[in-house]
Design an enzyme around this catalytic site. Structure first.
Site, PDB file in Angstrom:
ATOM      1  CG  LEU B  20       7.765  18.960 -41.656  1.00  0.00           C
ATOM      2  CD1 LEU B  20       9.044  19.179 -42.082  1.00  0.00           C
ATOM      3  CD2 LEU B  20       7.208  17.668 -41.637  1.00  0.00           C
ATOM      4  CB  ALA B  25       7.592  15.674 -36.596  1.00  0.00           C
ATOM      5  NE  ARG B  56      16.574  22.853 -45.686  1.00  0.00           N
ATOM      6  CZ  ARG B  56      16.920  22.863 -46.896  1.00  0.00           C
ATOM      7  NH1 ARG B  56      16.656  24.054 -47.489  1.00  0.00           N
ATOM      8  NH2 ARG B  56      17.330  21.817 -47.449  1.00  0.00           N
ATOM      9  CD  GLU B 139     -11.347   9.825 -40.166  1.00  0.00           C
ATOM     10  OE1 GLU B 139     -12.039   9.221 -40.978  1.00  0.00           O
ATOM     11  OE2 GLU B 139     -11.875  10.459 -39.293  1.00  0.00           O
ATOM     12  N   GLY B 197       0.496  21.274 -21.028  1.00  0.00           N
ATOM     13  CA  GLY B 197       0.660  21.238 -22.475  1.00  0.00           C
ATOM     14  C   GLY B 197      -0.868  20.867 -23.047  1.00  0.00           C
ATOM     15  CD  GLU B 200      -2.575  25.624 -28.815  1.00  0.00           C
ATOM     16  OE1 GLU B 200      -1.549  26.027 -28.879  1.00  0.00           O
ATOM     17  OE2 GLU B 200      -2.557  24.325 -29.376  1.00  0.00           O
ATOM     18  CE  LYS B 215     -11.376  19.224 -32.976  1.00  0.00           C
ATOM     19  NZ  LYS B 215     -11.078  19.025 -31.883  1.00  0.00           N
TER      20      LYS B 215
END
Lengths: 444, 444
Positions: B20, B25, B56, B139, B197, B200, B215
């Site tokens: 997540l 998200a 969590r 995809e 951002g 990394e 890819k």
């Protein structure tokens, strides 16, 4: 995804093709040249079993001796050796409509490249397809080899599409590109394009924007979930674009493109085709010559642009064959991307509700006070000016020894209603010599 | 295409998401924000029933109170309330591989955004998926919101793909664009990108070309029908590109892009990732900043370019959701576009078999005879020169009061073997001061 065993051959998909022009012959060639590849990818063979065309004797560069010939194209819809009907006849009415309707009523999947048919009768055909529970595919109807329909209907199926459109007619893009590169006039370049085979003998469907509007209506229907009433799409072609406009556009940092633009607004769907000034620095400004570009903007995905060949044997045959392989693989998507239950057509917003920035080119008498008159009209109609350009070098002497000079105005964002109002007033000024030229500005 | 009756609700598709982060998200948000739209398009509801993530308690901006929480992500593969497993953990091994393998073994469809996993273990996973007769969709693994996989595997299924690739890493494209625009060095711009951002904290997977290679390997596998042995893909990153190279590229009419390029040759598959000089006038040269571009060239379709956002919450969530909607609609395509019966991985051609044109930048002592030495080496190794550039303004004084000057050479088409041979000889010349810089030229 069914495992293909080497001992038992899966049932081939039997294809009937109505219309053996460039695209039809291209599909036959592709299915044969790439037979092994296509069988491996589709999981079974795709074979042409029946065809129909006007002239049986014409040499199309493909051997049709082992294929059934239907004198009457409509018979393909019920031919016993046909599983899928490919309609490449063209035209919104007549035989094309009859074949597609007939095939769907017989419970047969249909693949068509017919943009006029889908733009005008798409709602009714979707209902037939859903009733028969068979796919009606039309990837080749929009932008040839560019997977416009697959992208909007499948790849963006999770997103809310805000805007869709692009450069949807290669003939217009070729003409505008050549006008810019050579400085020559529309009529000149059109004549060249006709010689080169980039424009038809009767070019009106292309240069008057109707072909682009068919494609835009389809894209809007897919993006917003219901077909647009075709007659409500605003259409303006490229015949009135002059060499001077391309000259001024360059000077101002723009290129001129015929764009289709559809947007979803709270109060309805906007759908329009017309020439636009687009800033040089935008990706769509770089798409030149016969190339097409499809742009889609989604709330989540952002801006997506697809560029490629929008017409011609190879690209269009690729789109038709992709649809056939989807059918062979057993994949299907509802015609307008969702169920047709309760489907109604959307009426596009009227022109008076458009807004944007505008380029105006006027031919005015070169004397004091003219600018004051024009700017007063614009002020009174609530249109504010961003840029003004006047070039002495384009000055011409009139019969009465006065002079005319082109005057270019770029407005701030304004409503099209106000713009049209101001234009009517400007055209009535004695110092304004010809019909003013107006081109919308997009993308800045 | 099943008709949806209004009285009986079709079974919803129950989704379990492992991981997540931003993308996970984003998928939850998209499925909720666009719930009505997605239900209409998919023909049934798509609901998230179970999730798993490391922490969590973290606030992800989405309410997960009505969703089952799995402490152990691998449990999602067998969770009783899950129909489809979405793997967004990442990494070629460990938990991600375990989840995907487990789900397929349990006969559950899988959607993953994991490029490393698909590039390295794609053959084995395809065999599992085919055995279980369930879709394995990915995809989001290539170029985020650009429908690269759908285009190659479906839209171009009828065509023989000759070449595939493009700008597959947004971090590298951002850095190279910023270097060009500012004239600043790699290290400087990388530091900025990390602050913004776009890169990394450990940027090596991006700037060393590994991410683009993952890819590219996937695109090559889809285009040519069998996965490529990942270790055989030639990879070179952008760390050695200097501000001077961008300066000279501009002067010569080129831009520098990190490209992935895969071609099908008679003697095998070429697959490579490295910086390239591309002519300013090509569409791919115009793709700047964090944008990605996927290019595919087919025998029939010609050249197709897709441009859009290659990463980020919205675009990647769009790709994941499109896969989920395909599954909900009951559509499936074999993992590598065809059956895995007898599937073997392809070894990519070794570097010695590449050929093309080359840009060389040497730092040489500025004295008579140096040029003669270098051109003699090139002649002896069979490399012929197209262009030579030397700039007095970049002259520097050396400790012994002699001067160094950058010398740029552009070759005609030559084999990489000959080029490497010549480079070794050039590096040994006393008048050549630093390691020569070599950049391949693509697209002219």
């Amino acid at each position: 995804m069914t495992a293909v065993s080497s001992s038992v051959e899966p049932t081939p998909l039997r294809i009937g093709i109505a219309g053996l022009g460039t695209v039809g012959a291209g599909v036959v060639k592709m299915l044969r040249d790439n037979a092994a590849l296509i069988t491996a990818r589709a999981g079974r063979r795709l074979i042409v079993t029946a065809v129909s065309a006007r002239d049986r004797t014409r040499d199309r560069g493909v051997d049709l001796s082992d294929v059934a010939w239907c004198e009457n194209a409509a018979d393909l819809a019920a031919h016993p050796d046909v599983d899928v009907v490919v309609e490449l006849v063209g035209g919104a009415e007549g035989i094309a409509r009859k074949i597609v309707t007939g095939a769907l009523e017989n419970g047969r999947p249909v693949v068509t490249a017919n943009k006029a048919l889908m733009a005008i009768h798409g709602a009714e055909l979707a209902t037939l397809a859903q009733k028969a529970d068979v796919p009606l595919m039309f990837e080749a109807a929009v932008a040839g080899g560019i997977p416009a329909i697959k992208t909007v209907r499948e790849a963006l199926a999770g997103d809310r599409i805000l805007k869709v459109g692009g450069i949807l007619n290669g003939t217009c893009n070729y003409i505008l590109t050549a006008m810019r590169e050579t400085g020559r006039d529309f009529a000149d370049i059109l004549a060249d394009a006709q010689k080169l085979g980039y424009a038809e003998a009767d070019p009106s469907t292309d240069v008057d924007g109707v072909d682009a509007a068919h494609k835009l209506a389809i894209l809007a229907g897919l993006s917003f979930g219901r077909p647009v009433v075709f007659a409500s799409v605003y259409i303006e072609g490229i015949r009135r674009i002059g060499a001077l406009d391309l000259h001024f556009a360059r000077e101002l940092g723009y290129r001129i493109k015929l764009l289709g633009i559809a947007r979803q607004h709270e109060n309805g769907i906007e759908a329009r085709v017309h020439p636009c000034l687009v800033p040089n620095t935008t990706p769509i400004a770089q798409v030149d010559g016969v190339f097409n570009a499809v742009v889609a903007e989604g709330a989540f995905v952002g801006r997506l642009m697809l560029e490629g060949r929008g017409a011609g044997e190879g690209p269009t045959a690729t789109a038709v064959t992709a649809d056939l392989i989807d059918i062979a693989r057993g994949n299907a998507i509802p015609v307008w991307g969702r169920s047709t239950d309760g489907l109604t057509q959307a009426v596009a917003l009227p022109r008076a509700q458009f807004s944007g920035r505008y380029y105006l080119r006027l031919n005015v008498v070169d004397r004091p006070g003219v600018l004051a008159d024009i700017t007063a009209v614009l002020r009174d109609d609530g249109v504010s000016l961003h840029t003004m350009l006047q070039h002495a070098h384009a000055r011409e002497t009139l019969p009465d020894d006065s002079h005319s000079v082109p005057l270019v105005l770029i407005t701030h964002h304004t409503s099209e209603a106000a713009m049209l109002h101001a234009l009517r007033h400007i055209a009535q000024l004695k110092s304004v010599l010809d019909e003013p030229a107006m081109i919308r500005i997009e993308g800045d």
